[in-house]
Scaffold this active site. Structure first.
Site, PDB file in Angstrom:
ATOM      1  CB  CYS A  65     -15.788 -33.410  12.782  1.00  0.00           C
ATOM      2  SG  CYS A  65     -16.632 -31.841  12.807  1.00  0.00           S
ATOM      3  CG  HIS A  93     -12.613 -30.648  16.853  1.00  0.00           C
ATOM      4  ND1 HIS A  93     -13.865 -30.286  16.433  1.00  0.00           N
ATOM      5  CD2 HIS A  93     -11.944 -29.487  17.067  1.00  0.00           C
ATOM      6  CE1 HIS A  93     -13.928 -28.960  16.390  1.00  0.00           C
ATOM      7  NE2 HIS A  93     -12.792 -28.455  16.768  1.00  0.00           N
TER       8      HIS A  93
END
Lengths: 448, 264
Positions: B95, B207
């Site tokens: 991210c 994630h």
């Protein structure tokens, strides 16, 4: 209100009431959102018109955790003092839910006869509501990371709140949590009357700042904040070592207050509702009496007896909430009064579709005290995996921690009830939609 | 044997459960009798801390935290970090971290922030009102030689599963994508690629966290880190990953990728 508005309001209300009646009679659902949606199409300015009619004013309650419990406490305090109160009790906190709640109490031509409306408002919807509605009070509880899949980030939300509240008239009163740096900063920069609540009880400090923390940086200058101590997540006693930002002065002394239910978070909820009630003019004596007799909202530390077993449901929607739940459950486990826990993890819209947050929860603390943990829900295996990684050795040690994985919720509830000894409490830790399902199973009826 | 896991800015870059990657690596080492210590690489650490670590994990951040990190990760720290990645230290960056490793990041509010430029990629946030890329994501890992090495561990095509939730859109320059998007948005929702791979470093928007449900990637990181450190090939004992397998299976079925069901 002009004649045209009045007719259109009447029409909107009539249609909404008809829809509610149809939905309910056909048992299609709780009718907590649809009537609002339809009537809003007929009258786009319905919500501000309804706001205007609430005699003493509308109270908006915003925040990540504690909205429902705080609303219910405030409502009970007001009703115990003879006030007529409307509340969107079903947790329908988007625009259509607010309209539906207010419409339910109107007569057929759209007139409201209530003293107060307490409306829980979704974090992201607040700016939308404030665009053309004028509440009398806004109560900001806290701002944690929750459902980022829908909303983005804490900073963005707080900026939007600031922009939405700033233009409100000066007779609006804003009550905010001083222990939350983001909200404290927000309050310090408003021109309206602002009152703060917060804790001053250093004996309730946590040993360390938990991992699931969002905001430890100064909202004013960006420097790392100095914490004298933390009560819960990033809520605590703090000051910025670089600029003059610090925790706002509170309008009450928390040591003089009791609390509802269990856990530090419910102390905050108590102070929030209590301070607002006091500001409205309710006597401390009356407030204290209601606090003492308070019973939980559904799923929020709610206690039930099922098949002779004592059960406590602890809704946990995000890392902060679940950490606090584990803290409360462990206190009871240590006393030998609980050994079985059921965790139900769903990933539907009201739960948040991203379940990665369970890795920010200190499940290690729950596992370390042993006992039986049953897991279920849409993401049962994700939860099971999280617990598996919470133990020090790979082998499940049957003497310490017993993990039971059940996809089927009914089976999970059944086995959890069986495993929980008679004199103990079974703790159920569900996400939002899971809580509704669990409760439906345990009570044999729907809540809404 | 021991492994030191470097964790980039644990307090600032942990928005989406990325701690799970650290927990996963540490536990999978310890369950096998390999000591695994966590070394925080944060604002308080000296640049020399980077020398200690054998594998690096970095997570996501909110924009403000990301800015603080990028301001801190300058000078000697930046050089050390760049040196580690260039030198083949394995890592997984989710991210916000890839944005940091890229050339620059343009946040929704505020100024463009320069990154380390280790990965030839740029990230732009289209504005706070633009929809975020959110949802479960499935990708086939294609980067070489990672894909081949994962295939050796796994015995079949490496399919990773995760959850993405990002406002920024990433565009690759001269760097290999990590893989091909099967379900989800990936880097930008336009070109069908997800993540990037350079040296032994994995950059990804996936994630979930990534490693617990893709344990073969965790084992690849451990194995590569040990090989790098002890200069000999090390094969890891097998662990019981049946819960991860079931978690993957459930999600593959939900996403209509049931043909991938046997993959772990």
């Amino acid at each position: 209100m002009n004649l045209f508005d009045r007719i259109r309001l009447g029409l909107a209300v009539g249609v909404a009431k008809t829809v509610t009646a149809i939905v309910k009679s056909l048992k299609l659902g709780a009718a907590s959102v649809l009537p609002g949606e339809i009537s809003r199409r007929i009258h786009p300015h319905l919500l501000p018109l309804l706001f205007e009619q609430v005699k003493e004013g509308v109270i908006l309650i915003v925040g990540t955790n504690g909205k429902t419990t705080t609303s219910l406490l405030l409502r009970t305090i007001l009703e115990d003092c003879g006030k007529k109160v409307t509340h969107n009790a079903t947790g329908a906190n988007l625009i259509n839910g607010l309209i539906t709640a207010l419409l339910a109490d109107t007569n057929i031509i759209g007139q409201l006869n209530i003293d107060y409306a307490i409306l829980e408002v979704d974090e992201n919807v607040l700016p939308l509501v404030l665009r053309d509605c004028r509440p009398r009070y806004i109560l900001g509880l806290n701002l944690f990371r929750d459902q980022l899949d829908r909303y983005g980030e804490v900073d963005t939300i707080s900026l939007r709140w600031q922009q939405a509240i700033a233009p409100l008239p000066n007779n609006t009163t804003i009550l905010l949590n001083a222990d939350d740096p983001t909200l404290s900063y927000l309050g310090q920069n408003l021109t309206q009357k602002v009152l703060f609540f917060g804790l001053n009880e250093p004996d309730r400090y946590l040993d360390e700042i938990p991992h699931a923390v969002d905001s430890i940086y100064c909202p004013s200058c960006g420097h790392l904040l100095d914490y004298q101590g933390v009560y819960l997540s990033h809520l605590g006693d703090y000051a910025c070592p670089k600029c003059d930002f610090k925790k706002s002065e509170t309008a009450l002394n928390s040591q003089e207050w009791g609390q509802i239910l269990i856990g530090v978070y419910n102390k905050y909820n108590t102070l929030a509702a209590g301070l607002l009630a006091r500001e409205i003019g309710i006597s401390q004596e009356n407030i204290n009496a209601t606090i003492k007799d308070f019973r939980a909202a559904f799923g929020r530390a709610e206690e039930l007896t099922v098949k002779g077993k004592h059960v406590r449901i602890l809704l946990s929607k995000n890392p902060v909430g679940m950490n606090e739940t584990i803290r409360a459950v462990n206190d009871i486990k240590i006393q030998g009064k609980s050994s079985t826990t059921l965790i139900v993890l769903n990933d539907r819209i009201p739960d948040g579709t991203d379940v990665s947050w369970i890795w920010d929860v200190d499940t290690e603390k729950l596992v370390s005290l042993g006992g039986t943990i049953v897991v279920s829900g849409d993401r049962v295996y994700d939860m099971a995996l999280r617990l598996k990684y919470s133990q020090e050795t790979l082998e499940m040690n049957p003497n310490s921690f017993n993990l039971i994985v059940k996809e089927n919720l009914q089976e999970a509830i059944k086995i959890a009830l069986e495993k929980s000894p008679k004199e103990e409490t079974l703790h159920i830790i569900p996400t939002y939609s899971a809580m509704l399902e669990v409760r439906k199973t345990l009570t044999g009826r729907e809540i809404l | 044997m021991e492994l030191k896991i470097g964790w980039l800015y644990p307090k600032l870059m942990s928005t989406y459960g990325d701690r799970g990657n650290v927990i996963c690596l540490q536990q999978r080492c310890q369950w096998r009798g390999i000591d695994a210590a966590i070394v925080p690489l944060d604002r308080q650490s000296e640049a020399s801390q980077f020398d200690l670590v054998d594998v690096i994990v970095g997570g996501g951040a909110q924009d403000r935290q990301q800015e603080i990190v990028m301001r801190d990760l300058q000078g000697a720290k930046a050089e050390k970090f760049r040196g580690k990645i260039d030198g083949g230290t394995p890592g997984v960056f989710t991210c916000g971290s890839p944005q940091l490793l890229g050339k620059y990041y343009e946040p929704a509010l505020g100024q463009r922030i320069d990154g380390l430029g280790v990965f030839d990629l740029v990230t732009k946030h289209p504005g706070i009102d633009a929809p975020r890329c959110i949802g479960n994501v499935v990708l086939e890992i294609t980067a070489s030689p990672l894909a081949e090495e994962l295939r050796a561990i796994l015995g079949e095509t490496p399919i990773a599963i995760g959850f993405e939730n990002h406002g920024g859109r990433t565009y690759l320059g001269n760097v290999a994508p990590l893989g091909k998007v099967i379900k989800g948005y990936g880097n930008n929702g336009e070109d069908g690629w997800e993540g990037a791979f350079y040296g032994n470093a994995i950059a990804t928007y996936s994630h979930g966290p990534l490693l617990p449900k893709n344990p073969f990637i965790a084992d690849w990181l451990i194995q590569t880190a040990l090989r790098h450190k002890y200069q000999e090939a090390i094969s890891l004992s097998k662990l019981d990953d049946s819960l991860a397998l079931q978690a993957r299976k459930a999600m593959f079925e939900r996403l209509d990728c049931a043909n991938l069901v046997n993959t772990l």
